[in-house]
Each structure stands twice: as C-alpha cells, then as structure tokens.
Design an enzyme around this catalytic site. Structure first.
Site, PDB file in Angstrom:
ATOM      1  N   CYS A 108      -2.241   3.757  15.807  1.00 43.23           N
ATOM      2  CA  CYS A 108      -3.288   4.517  15.948  1.00 43.23           C
ATOM      3  C   CYS A 108      -2.955   5.781  16.900  1.00 43.23           C
ATOM      4  CB  CYS A 108      -4.528   4.097  16.402  1.00 43.23           C
ATOM      5  SG  CYS A 108      -5.859   5.098  17.113  1.00 43.23           S
ATOM      6  N   HIS A 151     -15.092   2.243  -2.775  1.00 44.79           N
ATOM      7  CA  HIS A 151     -14.121   1.120  -2.141  1.00 44.79           C
ATOM      8  C   HIS A 151     -13.281   1.854  -1.300  1.00 44.79           C
ATOM      9  CE1 HIS A 151     -14.789  -1.696  -6.114  1.00 44.79           C
ATOM     10  NE2 HIS A 151     -15.709  -1.798  -4.782  1.00 44.79           N
ATOM     11  N   GLN A 154     -14.923   3.526  -8.233  1.00 45.89           N
ATOM     12  CA  GLN A 154     -14.454   2.544  -7.629  1.00 45.89           C
ATOM     13  C   GLN A 154     -12.962   2.529  -7.004  1.00 45.89           C
ATOM     14  OE1 GLN A 154     -15.544  -1.358  -9.847  1.00 45.89           O
ATOM     15  NE2 GLN A 154     -15.957   0.109 -11.427  1.00 45.89           N
ATOM     16  N   ASN A 155     -12.535   3.671  -7.604  1.00 46.62           N
ATOM     17  CA  ASN A 155     -10.964   4.017  -7.290  1.00 46.62           C
ATOM     18  C   ASN A 155     -10.641   4.587  -6.082  1.00 46.62           C
ATOM     19  OD1 ASN A 155     -10.815   3.226  -9.802  1.00 46.62           O
ATOM     20  ND2 ASN A 155     -10.686   5.490 -10.682  1.00 46.62           N
ATOM     21  N   THR A 178     -14.045   0.712 -16.337  1.00 42.38           N
ATOM     22  CA  THR A 178     -14.120  -0.211 -15.585  1.00 42.38           C
ATOM     23  C   THR A 178     -14.234  -1.439 -16.279  1.00 42.38           C
ATOM     24  OG1 THR A 178     -15.181  -1.306 -13.704  1.00 42.38           O
ATOM     25  CG2 THR A 178     -16.373   0.138 -15.072  1.00 42.38           C
ATOM     26  N   TYR A 213       0.808  -1.253   0.091  1.00 39.44           N
ATOM     27  CA  TYR A 213      -0.047   0.015   0.080  1.00 39.44           C
ATOM     28  C   TYR A 213       0.857   1.229  -0.041  1.00 39.44           C
ATOM     29  CZ  TYR A 213      -4.453  -2.136  -0.243  1.00 39.44           C
ATOM     30  OH  TYR A 213      -5.704  -2.943  -0.537  1.00 39.44           O
TER      31      TYR A 213
HETATM   32  P1  OAD Z   1     -10.026  -3.351 -13.841  1.00 39.50           P
HETATM   33  O1  OAD Z   1      -8.549  -3.426 -13.734  1.00 39.50           O
HETATM   34  O2  OAD Z   1     -10.694  -4.564 -13.402  1.00 39.50           O
HETATM   35  O3  OAD Z   1     -10.524  -2.726 -15.269  1.00 39.50           O
HETATM   36  C1  OAD Z   1      -9.898  -1.623 -15.831  1.00 39.50           C
HETATM   37  C2  OAD Z   1     -10.608  -1.276 -17.125  1.00 39.50           C
HETATM   38  O4  OAD Z   1     -10.027  -0.035 -17.671  1.00 39.50           O
HETATM   39  C3  OAD Z   1     -10.568  -2.311 -18.287  1.00 39.50           C
HETATM   40  O5  OAD Z   1     -11.778  -2.542 -18.684  1.00 39.50           O
HETATM   41  C4  OAD Z   1      -9.396  -1.683 -19.156  1.00 39.50           C
HETATM   42  O6  OAD Z   1      -9.764  -1.798 -20.746  1.00 39.50           O
HETATM   43  C5  OAD Z   1     -10.053  -0.170 -19.017  1.00 39.50           C
HETATM   44  N1  OAD Z   1      -8.911   0.990 -19.271  1.00 39.50           N
HETATM   45  C6  OAD Z   1      -7.584   0.784 -19.376  1.00 39.50           C
HETATM   46  N2  OAD Z   1      -7.112   1.908 -19.986  1.00 39.50           N
HETATM   47  C7  OAD Z   1      -7.971   2.721 -20.204  1.00 39.50           C
HETATM   48  C8  OAD Z   1      -8.006   4.085 -20.544  1.00 39.50           C
HETATM   49  N3  OAD Z   1      -6.962   4.903 -20.716  1.00 39.50           N
HETATM   50  N4  OAD Z   1      -9.165   4.644 -20.513  1.00 39.50           N
HETATM   51  C9  OAD Z   1     -10.400   4.128 -20.061  1.00 39.50           C
HETATM   52  N5  OAD Z   1     -10.248   2.836 -19.851  1.00 39.50           N
HETATM   53  C10 OAD Z   1      -8.988   2.121 -19.821  1.00 39.50           C
HETATM   54  O7  OAD Z   1     -10.466  -2.254 -12.854  1.00 39.50           O
HETATM   55  P2  OAD Z   1     -11.721  -1.994 -12.092  1.00 39.50           P
HETATM   56  O8  OAD Z   1     -12.733  -2.225 -13.087  1.00 39.50           O
HETATM   57  O9  OAD Z   1     -11.791  -0.537 -11.540  1.00 39.50           O
HETATM   58  O10 OAD Z   1     -11.330  -3.208  -6.030  1.00 39.50           O
HETATM   59  O11 OAD Z   1     -11.787  -2.777 -10.969  1.00 39.50           O
HETATM   60  C11 OAD Z   1     -12.747  -3.166 -10.128  1.00 39.50           C
HETATM   61  C12 OAD Z   1     -12.242  -3.263  -8.792  1.00 39.50           C
HETATM   62  O12 OAD Z   1     -11.594  -4.576  -8.687  1.00 39.50           O
HETATM   63  C13 OAD Z   1     -11.546  -2.187  -8.041  1.00 39.50           C
HETATM   64  O13 OAD Z   1     -11.896  -1.231  -7.587  1.00 39.50           O
HETATM   65  C14 OAD Z   1     -10.562  -2.902  -7.148  1.00 39.50           C
HETATM   66  C15 OAD Z   1     -10.089  -4.287  -7.924  1.00 39.50           C
HETATM   67  O14 OAD Z   1     -10.107  -5.448  -6.930  1.00 39.50           O
HETATM   68  C16 OAD Z   1     -11.039  -2.810  -4.592  1.00 39.50           C
HETATM   69  O15 OAD Z   1     -10.204  -2.104  -4.683  1.00 39.50           O
HETATM   70  C17 OAD Z   1     -12.206  -3.215  -3.597  1.00 39.50           C
HETATM   71 ZN    ZN Z   2      -7.334   3.523  17.740  1.00 34.74          ZN
END
Ligand code: OAD
Ligand code: ZN
Length: 257
Positions: A153, A126, A108-109, A194, A74
């Site tokens: 903490c 998230h 979700q970011n 996404t 992280y």
């Molecule tokens: P993903 O990594 O699953 O998907 C990213 C998406 O962005 C894909 O569909 C790519 O094609 C697209 N992409 C890549 N470059 C791009 C650009 N320049 N412009 C637009 N799109 C582009 O990411 P998320 O769908 O956000 O969860 O993932 C969902 C969740 O899975 C995240 O929030 C995280 C992860 O586990 C937690 O942290 C809880």
């Molecule tokens: Zn505490």
C-alpha cells in the site's frame, strides 16, 4: 406474450426483441459474455475452476496463507484481461443501454470489458480485478502495470489484495442494493453468459420474475436459470446480442421511433 416455453433461432430473437422494445430491461452478465474476448469462464470444459481449486486461490484464508501464490494467479489474469478487447456482445449491449432499452448492466465479471465498451451504467457485484485494495487501510489503486510479487500500500505499506469478492465474503453493499432496486423495477431481466449458480447474483433475475416480469436467457448451454426463462437464445453472446440489437433497431424504425 406466452410464458415458459423455450425458443430457439430467429423466433426466440424476435420474441426477445419484442419484449425489449415494450418494457424496461436490466442485464445480468457473467463470464460467458467475455469468453469470446479470450477471457476464460470459471465452470465448463476450459473453465478456470477445472484447472485451479477455488479454495486455494480465491478465499481470504488462501491469501493469508500464501499471498504470493494468490497474486501470481491474479497477475496472470490481469495480464490476460489487459490484452483482451470488448467483443461484439459487449458493444451491442452498451448500445442497448445508450438507447434506453436496458437501464443498466449488472455484472458478476471482475474484468473491465463492459466499461471499455463504453457502457453508460455498470454495477459490479464481484469487484474489479484491475484495482488493488489495502488489507489494512482500504486504500485503492488502479493498476497501470500488472503487479509483480505482493504489492504494498502506498499509504501504509501493508499488503494489497485484489479488490474482488472471494468465496465466503459479502458482496459490496452499495452494488447489491442498486442491483436489487434495478431488478425489482425491471419488466425484463436479460441474463447473459452466466451458469446462474453463484448467489446472491443468480437470485436477482428471479426478483423480476416474482414481480411479474420476464426473463430472457442468452447462453449456448442450459443453466440453473433456464427453467425460469420465458425466452431462451441458445447462441454465443457475441453473435446473439448484435443480432438482437439489429432486430430492435428494425422494430423501432418500423414504428417510426
Ligand atoms: P461460469 O463459468 O459459472 O459460467 C459461464 C457461463 O457462460 C456458462 O453457462 C456457459 O455456458 C456460458 N458461456 C460460455 N461461452 C459463452 C458465450 N460465448 N456466450 C454466452 N455464454 C457463454 O461463470 P459465472 O456464471 O459468471 O465469482 O460465474 C459466477 C461467479 O463464479 C463468478 O463471478 C466468479 C465465480 O466464482 C467471483 O469471482 C466471486
Ligand atoms: Zn494501506
């Protein structure tokens, strides 16, 4: 407006602009919108989950087993996000919110790039990687410096964790409730960068569809939500969103608004 067909190029942008000027939209963003700011996505070729195993880093069990390892990962990501800057996609989307065309950005970011692009309304599904939360008393701290080791903490001395949602954990209730409300009343769900595979976030645009609304997708690749999209813009968010904003502004100018 015909439904179900995929559109590419300028025609798709025009259709998206027409939908956005006629009805109220809400945006759902994912890692793809931050990709052009240098923040890696999760899935896909250079995705984080290609290099790391989620269950070893992003679960409560992983943190219990080895908090130092989880924090190392992280801290690396926090450092990367601190150095990143919002891109033209974040900025154009913020402008759409300011203009009242998009009611809010549901993301979700865990990065803070929508906030740093001065987006007036952001719902974080998230959590926030720039914030730490006490595992015992829940006290929250925003990191000024990238944490080193396992931060403690300031209130009770227990271990702090990143204030993000891990696999197997529930989403923050307030954020999810607000998101459901937004997608329920929206005429258009604008889905950007996404893969649409992580639920319940991926189900939100389908609420808008069920109520008779439209779905616009901006993504260079097909996703799990593509079959539901009325308009598909196969382009990077940092390119597509400024173009879309220009078209919207032109349409409003012609109409004299
Ligand atoms: P993903 O990594 O699953 O998907 C990213 C998406 O962005 C894909 O569909 C790519 O094609 C697209 N992409 C890549 N470059 C791009 C650009 N320049 N412009 C637009 N799109 C582009 O990411 P998320 O769908 O956000 O969860 O993932 C969902 C969740 O899975 C995240 O929030 C995280 C992860 O586990 C937690 O942290 C809880
Ligand atoms: Zn505490």
């Amino acid at each position: 407006m015909p439904r179900g067909g995929e559109g590419y190029g300028n025609r798709a942008l025009e259709r998206a602009a027409a939908l956005l000027t006629r009805g109220k939209a809400v945006a759902l963003t994912g890692a793809g919108i931050s990709a052009d700011s240098g923040v890696p996505t999760f899935r896909g070729e250079d995705g984080l989950w290609r290099r790391y195993r989620p269950e070893e880093l992003a679960t409560p069990e992983a943190f219990q087993k080895d908090p130092g390892l989880v924090w190392e990962w992280y801290s690396w990501r926090i450092e990367m996000i601190k150095k990143a800057r919002p891109n033209a996609g974040h900025v154009a989307l913020a402008e759409m919110v300011k203009l009242g065309l998009v009611e809010c950005v549901v993301t979700q970011n865990v990065d803070d790039l929508h906030e740093r692009a001065c987006t007036p309304c952001v719902v974080k599904l998230h959590g926030n990687i720039m914030v730490g939360r006490c595992t015992s008393c829940g006290f929250r701290v925003r990191w000024e410096d990238v944490p080193k080791g396992v931060p403690r903490c300031p209130q009770c001395g227990s271990a702090m964790r990143p204030d993000v949602v891990w696999f197997g954990e529930a989403l923050p209730e307030e954020a999810l409730t607000k998101a459901i409300e937004l997608f329920s009343r929206a005429d258009v769900a604008l889905v950007i960068g996404t893969s649409g595979v992580v639920r319940p976030a991926a189900d939100l645009p389908l609420i808008t569809k069920e109520k008779g609304g439209y779905l616009i997708e901006i993504n260079p690749e097909p996703t799990a939500l593509t079959p539901y999209a009325d308009v598909v813009i196969r382009e990077r968010a940092s390119v597509a969103l400024p173009k879309l904003l220009d078209m919207i502004l032109e349409a409003l100018r012609v109409r004299g608004e």
